[in-house]
Design a protein around this motif. Structure first.
Motif, mmCIF file in Angstrom:
data_model
loop_
_atom_site.group_PDB
_atom_site.id
_atom_site.type_symbol
_atom_site.label_atom_id
_atom_site.label_comp_id
_atom_site.label_asym_id
_atom_site.label_seq_id
_atom_site.Cartn_x
_atom_site.Cartn_y
_atom_site.Cartn_z
ATOM 1 N N PRO A 65 79.084 -8.999 -29.722
ATOM 2 C CA PRO A 65 78.248 -7.812 -29.518
ATOM 3 C C PRO A 65 77.568 -7.330 -30.805
ATOM 4 C CG PRO A 65 80.254 -7.597 -28.244
ATOM 5 C CD PRO A 65 80.412 -8.838 -29.088
ATOM 6 N N TYR A 66 78.280 -7.360 -31.933
ATOM 7 C CA TYR A 66 77.687 -6.922 -33.189
ATOM 8 C C TYR A 66 76.583 -7.878 -33.635
ATOM 9 C CZ TYR A 66 77.319 -5.766 -38.186
ATOM 10 O OH TYR A 66 76.853 -5.436 -39.429
ATOM 11 N N GLN A 67 76.828 -9.186 -33.520
ATOM 12 C CA GLN A 67 75.808 -10.160 -33.880
ATOM 13 C C GLN A 67 74.581 -10.010 -32.987
ATOM 14 O OE1 GLN A 67 78.131 -13.724 -33.370
ATOM 15 N NE2 GLN A 67 78.600 -13.909 -35.555
ATOM 16 N N LEU A 68 74.819 -9.782 -31.706
ATOM 17 C CA LEU A 68 73.712 -9.618 -30.769
ATOM 18 C C LEU A 68 72.895 -8.383 -31.116
ATOM 19 C CD1 LEU A 68 72.336 -10.640 -28.176
ATOM 20 C CD2 LEU A 68 73.889 -9.146 -26.883
ATOM 21 N N MET A 69 73.559 -7.293 -31.461
ATOM 22 C CA MET A 69 72.832 -6.077 -31.823
ATOM 23 C C MET A 69 72.002 -6.303 -33.087
ATOM 24 S SD MET A 69 71.904 -3.094 -31.107
ATOM 25 C CE MET A 69 72.998 -2.777 -29.720
ATOM 26 N N ARG A 70 72.541 -7.024 -34.054
ATOM 27 C CA ARG A 70 71.776 -7.314 -35.271
ATOM 28 C C ARG A 70 70.558 -8.168 -34.948
ATOM 29 N NH1 ARG A 70 74.367 -9.928 -40.121
ATOM 30 N NH2 ARG A 70 72.265 -9.524 -40.885
ATOM 31 N N PHE A 71 70.755 -9.140 -34.069
ATOM 32 C CA PHE A 71 69.625 -9.987 -33.677
ATOM 33 C C PHE A 71 68.554 -9.167 -32.965
ATOM 34 C CE2 PHE A 71 67.890 -12.498 -30.043
ATOM 35 C CZ PHE A 71 66.948 -13.200 -30.772
ATOM 36 N N MET A 72 68.949 -8.304 -32.043
ATOM 37 C CA MET A 72 67.968 -7.493 -31.324
ATOM 38 C C MET A 72 67.267 -6.524 -32.269
ATOM 39 S SD MET A 72 69.556 -6.857 -27.500
ATOM 40 C CE MET A 72 71.038 -6.004 -28.045
ATOM 41 N N ASP A 73 68.013 -5.953 -33.210
ATOM 42 C CA ASP A 73 67.393 -5.071 -34.193
ATOM 43 C C ASP A 73 66.391 -5.844 -35.060
ATOM 44 O OD1 ASP A 73 68.740 -2.865 -33.296
ATOM 45 O OD2 ASP A 73 70.250 -2.867 -34.893
ATOM 46 N N GLY A 74 66.764 -7.085 -35.422
ATOM 47 C CA GLY A 74 65.860 -7.919 -36.210
ATOM 48 C C GLY A 74 64.595 -8.262 -35.443
ATOM 49 N N THR A 75 64.738 -8.553 -34.155
ATOM 50 C CA THR A 75 63.577 -8.846 -33.316
ATOM 51 C C THR A 75 62.696 -7.616 -33.181
ATOM 52 O OG1 THR A 75 64.921 -10.422 -32.063
ATOM 53 C CG2 THR A 75 62.841 -9.723 -31.073
ATOM 54 N N ARG A 76 63.330 -6.457 -32.961
ATOM 55 C CA ARG A 76 62.576 -5.205 -32.849
ATOM 56 C C ARG A 76 61.804 -4.928 -34.148
ATOM 57 N NH1 ARG A 76 66.514 -2.525 -31.457
ATOM 58 N NH2 ARG A 76 66.210 -2.367 -29.182
ATOM 59 N N ASP A 77 62.430 -5.194 -35.277
ATOM 60 C CA ASP A 77 61.788 -4.963 -36.566
ATOM 61 C C ASP A 77 60.587 -5.887 -36.749
ATOM 62 O OD1 ASP A 77 61.896 -3.530 -39.157
ATOM 63 O OD2 ASP A 77 62.275 -5.525 -39.981
ATOM 64 N N TRP A 78 60.735 -7.151 -36.348
ATOM 65 C CA TRP A 78 59.635 -8.112 -36.443
ATOM 66 C C TRP A 78 58.458 -7.672 -35.565
ATOM 67 C CZ3 TRP A 78 59.101 -12.269 -32.426
ATOM 68 C CH2 TRP A 78 57.980 -13.078 -32.669
ATOM 69 N N LEU A 79 58.742 -7.260 -34.340
ATOM 70 C CA LEU A 79 57.687 -6.831 -33.430
ATOM 71 C C LEU A 79 57.047 -5.519 -33.897
ATOM 72 C CD1 LEU A 79 59.454 -7.715 -30.073
ATOM 73 C CD2 LEU A 79 57.542 -8.935 -31.131
ATOM 74 N N PHE A 80 57.847 -4.649 -34.487
ATOM 75 C CA PHE A 80 57.336 -3.414 -35.093
ATOM 76 C C PHE A 80 56.313 -3.747 -36.173
ATOM 77 C CE2 PHE A 80 58.429 -0.721 -38.924
ATOM 78 C CZ PHE A 80 57.700 0.406 -38.574
ATOM 79 N N GLY A 81 56.635 -4.727 -37.008
ATOM 80 C CA GLY A 81 55.707 -5.145 -38.054
ATOM 81 C C GLY A 81 54.448 -5.770 -37.483
ATOM 82 N N ALA A 82 54.593 -6.559 -36.412
ATOM 83 C CA ALA A 82 53.432 -7.193 -35.789
ATOM 84 C C ALA A 82 52.489 -6.138 -35.218
ATOM 85 C CB ALA A 82 53.883 -8.150 -34.688
ATOM 86 N N GLY A 83 53.049 -5.094 -34.606
ATOM 87 C CA GLY A 83 52.222 -4.023 -34.071
ATOM 88 C C GLY A 83 51.466 -3.291 -35.165
ATOM 89 N N TRP A 84 52.142 -3.064 -36.295
ATOM 90 C CA TRP A 84 51.496 -2.388 -37.428
ATOM 91 C C TRP A 84 50.335 -3.223 -37.951
ATOM 92 C CZ3 TRP A 84 51.476 -3.904 -42.724
ATOM 93 C CH2 TRP A 84 50.956 -2.937 -43.602
ATOM 94 N N GLN A 85 50.564 -4.525 -38.121
ATOM 95 C CA GLN A 85 49.493 -5.400 -38.598
ATOM 96 C C GLN A 85 48.313 -5.409 -37.643
ATOM 97 O OE1 GLN A 85 51.211 -9.349 -39.368
ATOM 98 N NE2 GLN A 85 50.625 -9.080 -41.487
ATOM 99 N N THR A 86 48.608 -5.509 -36.359
ATOM 100 C CA THR A 86 47.535 -5.562 -35.368
ATOM 101 C C THR A 86 46.722 -4.273 -35.357
ATOM 102 O OG1 THR A 86 48.903 -7.022 -34.012
ATOM 103 C CG2 THR A 86 47.015 -6.010 -32.951
#
Length: 369
Positions: free
Chosen positions: A151-172
């Motif tokens: 569960p902790y690893q999964l949460m870190r992965f989801m947070d990392g994915t959210r952060d990546w998509l957050f950055g993509a939205g900012w760039q766009t």
């Protein structure tokens, strides 16, 4: 010089990249099961029809995502390695869609897709994404990822994915408004747009690294993590520059940001970009050494993994056709293409104080001496 089939346009920054300052161990060996992992990943790609035709498949494989994973995680567990390789191929396909510059990838589209993607990770079977090869491949990845990670690893992965998509939205949003970000803003966001936390979540899972949250999220360790991501992102901006220089609106990368801010050409901006990158590398080395003095075995492994991430990315990008034979100059990836990079023993900028970039000055504040 890179082995390039040039369509008549030289790179604005030249094909010979500056020497890289990277005095951390550069592993020449790949993961022992690299060939098998790549074979299984490609079989998965073809089974889901991730690419619509031969040309798209060739350029998808030109990312060398299997080599990327096997260089930054040279001794990881095979089941986690395979999943991360497949996630990388999938993420690169999505990233290329984000970067395509078409009307279909406006800010509203990116934000909507990102929200649906995150919910698909959090709530399997939520049916929030349209049915297509990318989505069906995603559903398989999500199911297997949730079964493998804690569960902790999964949460870190989801947070990392959210952060990546957050950055993509900012760039766009910047591109949509015709804005080239300031150097300060860019430095604050580049670790997100580069997907650093997405990647490191898998590095830790595959390496069985489990740093306690109070340590992992402490200011010094987060500063070190961000510095590593900044260096990797800066290096990628050099390797990928020629891949993106055909766009009518200049790509948001460290070189173009500096060129815009200083009113100089991209070629003239390269020494400034490398100097900032080298100061971040110097900070990374000093802070990693400081943290290593009192590190327990788990934190020590995390510090080592960050070094593999930084050095492995240079070796991978040097020979990846995605960068060494860019698509805007070649109809298909060129076998054997390479930038033939060199290394230097000292930073191009010897200063040890933080650069005049307020958004990252706090990294240097974590140094005790």
């Amino acid at each position: 010089m890179a082995t390039i089939t040039d369509r008549g346009r030289p790179s604005a920054i030249g094909w010979r990249l500056p020497p890289f300052y990277c005095p951390v161990e550069r592993r020449t060996d790949l993961h022992a099961q690299a060939d098998l992992l790549e074979k299984r990943a490609v079989e998965w790609i073809d089974a889901y029809g991730l690419y619509p035709d031969h040309t798209e498949r060739a350029w998808g494989l030109a990312t060398h995502s299997a080599e990327f994973t096997c260089r930054i995680i040279p001794r990881g567990a095979e089941d986690a390695m395979l999943l991360f390789i497949q996630w990388n191929y999938w993420a690169n396909a999505v990233d290329d869609w984000h970067d395509s510059g078409s009307d279909a990838t406006g800010t509203a589209k990116i934000v909507d897709h990102s929200a649906r993607l995150i919910r698909a990770l959090e709530y399997p079977g939520s049916a929030m994404l349209p049915s297509n090869p990318l989505t069906r491949a995603l559903e398989d990845l999500v199911t297997r990822t949730r079964a493998l990670l804690t569960p902790y690893q999964l949460m870190r992965f989801m947070d990392g994915t959210r952060d990546w998509l957050f950055g993509a939205g900012w760039q766009t949003s910047n591109a949509e408004r015709g804005i080239m970000p300031s150097l300060n803003d860019f430095a604050a966001m580049t670790v997100s747009t580069n997907g650093t936390r997405f990647t490191l979540a898998w590095c830790d899972a595959a390496n069985a690294i489990d740093v306690p949250p109070d340590v992992l999220y402490s200011a010094p360790v987060q500063a070190l993590t961000d510095a590593a991501g900044f260096v990797v992102s800066s290096d990628n901006d050099l390797f990928s520059y020629a891949k993106e220089d055909h766009l009518d609106q200049p790509e948001q990368n460290l070189i173009n940001v500096i060129a815009h801010e200083k009113g100089i050409t991209p070629l003239e901006a390269v020494p400034y970009a490398v100097g900032i990158r080298d100061r971040a590398m110097t900070l990374f080395l000093r802070l990693r050494e400081q943290l290593g003095r009192d590190a327990d075995p788990m934190l020590a492994r995390y510090l080592e993994s960050l070094g593999d991430y930084v050095s492995g990315c240079i070796i991978w990008q040097n020979d990846a056709p995605r960068y060494a034979s860019p698509r805007n100059r070649n109809p298909l990836p060129v076998p054997g293409a390479s930038y033939h990079v060199t290394y230097r023993d000292t930073p191009s900028d010897l200063a040890t104080a933080p650069p005049a970039i307020p958004s990252i000055t706090w990294w240097w504040d974590q140094l005790r001496d």
